[in-house]
Motif scaffolding. Structure first.
Motif, mmCIF file in Angstrom:
data_model
loop_
_atom_site.group_PDB
_atom_site.id
_atom_site.type_symbol
_atom_site.label_atom_id
_atom_site.label_comp_id
_atom_site.label_asym_id
_atom_site.label_seq_id
_atom_site.Cartn_x
_atom_site.Cartn_y
_atom_site.Cartn_z
ATOM 1 N N HIS A 322 36.021 44.028 32.071
ATOM 2 C CA HIS A 322 36.117 43.164 33.235
ATOM 3 C C HIS A 322 35.030 41.986 32.855
ATOM 4 O O HIS A 322 34.049 42.204 32.555
ATOM 5 C CB HIS A 322 36.042 43.390 34.656
ATOM 6 N N GLN A 442 42.067 46.989 42.731
ATOM 7 C CA GLN A 442 42.851 45.710 43.139
ATOM 8 C C GLN A 442 41.778 44.873 43.862
ATOM 9 O O GLN A 442 41.354 43.708 43.864
ATOM 10 C CB GLN A 442 44.006 45.947 43.888
ATOM 11 N N ASP A 445 39.036 43.925 41.691
ATOM 12 C CA ASP A 445 39.436 42.729 40.902
ATOM 13 C C ASP A 445 39.302 41.380 41.653
ATOM 14 O O ASP A 445 38.935 40.385 41.323
ATOM 15 C CB ASP A 445 40.726 43.087 40.405
ATOM 16 N N ASN A 450 38.893 37.556 39.460
ATOM 17 C CA ASN A 450 39.739 37.466 38.301
ATOM 18 C C ASN A 450 40.863 38.310 38.538
ATOM 19 O O ASN A 450 41.082 39.480 38.199
ATOM 20 C CB ASN A 450 38.787 38.010 36.988
ATOM 21 N N HIS A 451 41.987 37.688 38.820
ATOM 22 C CA HIS A 451 43.339 38.442 39.367
ATOM 23 C C HIS A 451 43.956 38.803 37.953
ATOM 24 O O HIS A 451 44.730 39.614 37.938
ATOM 25 C CB HIS A 451 44.161 37.489 40.189
ATOM 26 N N ASN A 453 43.083 40.242 35.425
ATOM 27 C CA ASN A 453 42.917 41.666 34.969
ATOM 28 C C ASN A 453 43.286 42.523 35.738
ATOM 29 O O ASN A 453 43.000 43.804 35.470
ATOM 30 C CB ASN A 453 41.301 41.543 34.830
ATOM 31 N N CYS A 454 44.025 42.323 36.873
ATOM 32 C CA CYS A 454 44.396 43.327 37.880
ATOM 33 C C CYS A 454 45.662 44.465 37.268
ATOM 34 O O CYS A 454 46.317 44.008 36.646
ATOM 35 C CB CYS A 454 44.949 42.754 39.166
#
Ligand code: PLP
Length: 470
Positions: A322, A442, A445, A450-451, A453-454
């Motif tokens: 991440h 989820q 994240d 930082n969506h 990288n979900c």
């Protein structure tokens, strides 16, 4: 006399029950402990160990009372001293902790993990005005305070050593007044490892015991007796009782611990000594109801540790990639600073026996820590953004829980103490539970903001504004 006959039958039956179950697998011991059919028949046939809420035991004869209080016959007398439900729990914990270690062990359960630590350390430090002890500097905040403040108030000196320091640094701290070496494996919250085998060798060369707080590992992953440790401590309040309704502690000591300053009869059965004398007088007993709850959860310990560990590895791998995360500490990651040591000590108990190809499974536990980029404020923001994961000063729970140790569990040891224990302000401790790993990921994240990288977006994004106010 009638009571002597009755007790002789009880002793014989209990010895048989222990000898029988001792040779079974870890899960079988965890499920049955020493509670067999004979024991059940003495308890109205109850299949599950009863909770003995009675404060005291009634005696058939004045001589029986006298012999019981002189500890000459098996008895429990009064729940602060002993209790049948505590007996079932203590016997099971002793068997699990010594499983496959080739040693016999005893156990004394206490009112909390902290009281277990205090009971052991006080007993070993007693009778000496200048006693000192050597401890890893990376330990739980409560233990750090107990050692640096409470023991100092009694003129006992703690000598801190970094967990990864070379043997010479540990050895240099030991002198004729040193009473024990104390470590936590792995440590809370930094997941630091100590070389148990090396430190047991050093302790024994100086005729003192090695104490290991193995709360985070549990006997399902690491059994320090296998590597020479003398005494193991658990907070039962954690993953051993993952549902979160217990505060309790356990001390498990092998027979004949190495301790040059103890009388032989005390070191022979140290837990029995603690239970019948110091703990009786100090009063830190566990309640029978709490013992019953621990017993109930203990039965599935190995499976739970396995499942939580697999979840935690997935979460650790996610966090590692991440962009908002500076560092992840988890013994199962290849870049974990003490990876070799983790390989040496972590292994899911009985996994080779249960696998098709006799291959042991590596599992690394339910706790990880990670550092958030941009400092403590950013770390606080991540905590504030969490929606599924609870923010709490707790771990080992069936529900995933996060905290910032610098402002919670390790707040009171101050900047200097945290520096010594290697706990940066932007460190988040995450105790991973039984939820589906994708849902944990989820939530993390979206909390990190930082969506993209979900790994799992089939649930859709959670609107952070809708989360309950904390
Ligand atoms: C490693 C470790 N040891 C001991 C304790 C103290 O246990 P308790 O809270 O049951 O007193 C804790 C509590 O978090 C812990 O994490």
């Amino acid at each position: 006399m009638e009571y002597q006959q009755r007790l002789q039958t009880q002793i014989t039956n209990r010895d048989k029950a222990k000898a029988y179950i001792k040779n079974k697998s870890f899960d079988t011991i965890a499920t049955h402990g020493v509670y067999d059919l004979n024991e059940a028949l003495a308890n109205q046939g109850s299949v599950i160990e009863p909770v003995f809420m009675s404060t005291a035991q009634g005696f058939s004869h004045a001589d029986e009372l006298q012999a019981a209080l002189a500890y000459e016959i098996p008895s429990w007398s009064y729940t602060r001293i002993h209790n049948p439900t505590l007996y079932y729990l203590e016997s099971t914990l002793a068997l699990l902790e010594s499983y496959d270690c080739g040693v016999e062990a005893g156990c004394c359960v206490t009112s909390s993990g902290m009281s277990a630590i205090t009971t052991v350390t006080d007993a070993l430090l007693a009778d000496s005005p200048h006693a000192n002890f050597v401890s890893s500097s990376q330990i739980y905040g409560g233990s750090f305070q107990q050692f640096s403040i409470r023991q100092a108030q009694k003129n006992r000196q703690v000598r801190w050593v970094a967990p990864d320091a070379p043997m010479q640094s540990w050895a240099a701290q030991i002198d004729e007044n040193t009473r024990f070496i104390y470590i936590e494996v792995p440590s809370n919250p930094g997941l630091a490892m100590c070389d148990i085998e090396m430190l047991a060798g050093l302790a024994h060369a100086n005729n003192i015991p090695l104490i290991v707080d193995a709360t985070l590992a549990t006997p399902a992953l690491i059994r320090p007796f296998q590597f020479g440790a003398d005494i193991v401590i658990h907070s039962l309040s954690k993953i051993i009782a993952a549902s979160g309704s217990v505060i309790g502690g356990a001390i498990i000591a092998k027979e004949n611990i190495t301790a040059r300053f103890l009388p032989d009869d005390v070191s022979a059965n140290f837990c029995q000594h603690l239970k019948l004398l110091p703990n009786r007088d100090n009063g830190a007993c566990l309640s029978p109801m709490q013992a019953f709850l621990v017993l109930s959860e203990l039965r599935t310990l190995r499976m739970r540790v396995d499942a939580f560990s697999q979840n935690t590895l997935k979460v650790a791998q996610f966090l590692q990639g991440h962009p908002k995360v500076e560092q992840v500490l988890y013994p199962g990651l290849l870049d974990y600073p003490q990876y070799q040591l983790a390989q040496k000590y972590f292994e899911l108990v009985d996994s080779a026996k249960n696998s098709l190809h006799n291959q042991p499974e590596k599992r690394y536990g339910h706790l990880l820590s990670f550092r958030v980029k941009d400092g403590v404020q950013a770390a606080k923001q991540v905590i504030n953004n969490l929606r599924l994961i609870f923010c709490a000063t707790d771990l080992g729970r069936v529900k995933t829980i996060a905290t910032i140790p610098a402002i919670s569990t390790h707040q009171q040891q101050g900047d200097k103490g945290r520096q010594l224990a290697n706990i940066p302000d932007n460190l988040i401790r995450l105790s991973v539970g039984a939820e589906n790993a994708d849902d944990i990921i989820q939530d993390l994240d979206q909390a990190l903001g930082n969506h993209n990288n979900c790994n799992n977006n089939h649930h859709g994004n959670i609107d952070v504004l809708q989360r309950p106010h904390r």
